[in-house]
Write an enzyme that holds these catalytic residues in place. Structure first.
Site, short mmCIF file in Angstrom:
data_model
loop_
_atom_site.label_atom_id
_atom_site.label_comp_id
_atom_site.label_asym_id
_atom_site.label_seq_id
_atom_site.Cartn_x
_atom_site.Cartn_y
_atom_site.Cartn_z
N CYS A 8 0.85 -1.19 0.00
CA CYS A 8 0.00 0.00 0.00
C CYS A 8 0.89 1.24 0.00
CB CYS A 8 -0.99 -0.01 1.16
SG CYS A 8 -0.25 0.12 2.80
N ARG A 14 -3.40 -0.37 5.50
CA ARG A 14 -3.97 -1.49 4.75
C ARG A 14 -3.06 -2.71 4.61
NH1 ARG A 14 -5.35 2.11 -0.23
NH2 ARG A 14 -3.41 2.99 0.58
N ASP A 118 -8.39 3.93 1.33
CA ASP A 118 -7.33 4.17 2.31
C ASP A 118 -7.96 4.75 3.58
OD1 ASP A 118 -5.13 4.84 3.75
OD2 ASP A 118 -4.04 5.67 2.04
P1 4NP Z 1 -1.82 3.01 4.04
O1 4NP Z 1 -2.34 4.45 4.54
O2 4NP Z 1 -1.29 3.22 2.64
O3 4NP Z 1 -3.05 2.15 4.06
O4 4NP Z 1 -0.75 2.59 5.01
C1 4NP Z 1 -1.51 5.58 4.54
C2 4NP Z 1 -0.88 5.97 5.71
C3 4NP Z 1 -0.06 7.08 5.72
C4 4NP Z 1 0.12 7.81 4.55
C5 4NP Z 1 -0.51 7.43 3.39
C6 4NP Z 1 -1.33 6.31 3.39
N1 4NP Z 1 0.95 8.97 4.55
O5 4NP Z 1 1.13 9.55 3.49
O6 4NP Z 1 1.48 9.34 5.59
#
Ligand code: 4NP
Length: 144
Positions: A8, A14, A118
């Site tokens: 992800c 995720r 997300d």
């Molecule tokens: P993930 O969610 O891709 O599901 O882990 C996110 C968590 C943090 C960030 C982006 C997506 N971020 O840019 O900090």
């Protein structure tokens, strides 16, 4: 042994949720020896950080066991280390391809036909959890 890397954007919501949900299901099915499972990010945004607290809370609520996590970005040499890079959304595929340059062995796939929202942005960890479970259950059937 089938080596799986969930992918992800940040590797704090995720993909680590998917990693631990699948590890739990694989253990219950006595398929531990069949799968190696991990997860990575397409960005350095959260490098070194543990799973997001709300992701952990959702896994706690669902009785999914997890261990301490540390966000890691996908690197070019990971391509040969895993059989599948299982992405959450279309942009993960695009970004993984940028890192690997190519996908000669068609290892990059999406967990569901649709994108998995997300929860870092939506705040809806229940919906993400349910989508992950659905994808992982069919993935285990497909690969087993
Ligand atoms: P993930 O969610 O891709 O599901 O882990 C996110 C968590 C943090 C960030 C982006 C997506 N971020 O840019 O900090």
């Amino acid at each position: 042994m089938i080596k799986i890397c969930f992918v992800c954007l940040g590797n704090i919501c995720r993909s680590p949720m998917a990693e631990f949900i699948m590890k739990g299901k694989v253990k219950k099915l006595n398929l531990n020896d069949k799968f190696y499972i991990t997860s990575k990010a397409t960005s350095y945004e959260e490098s070194g950080n543990d799973m997001y607290i709300y992701a952990k809370n959702k896994l706690d609520e669902k009785g999914v066991f997890y261990t301490k996590h540390s966000s890691k970005r996908l690197e070019k040499d990971d391509y040969n280390k895993y059989d599948y890079f299982i992405c959450m959304e279309e942009s993960n595929i695009k970004n993984a391809l940028k890192i690997f340059k190519e996908d000669k062995e068609n290892k990059i796939i999406k967990l569901l036909d649709k994108d998995i929202d997300d929860p870092w942005y939506t705040g809806n960890f229940e919906k993400t959890y349910n989508d992950l479970v659905k994808g992982i259950e069919s993935l285990i059937i497909k690969l087993n």
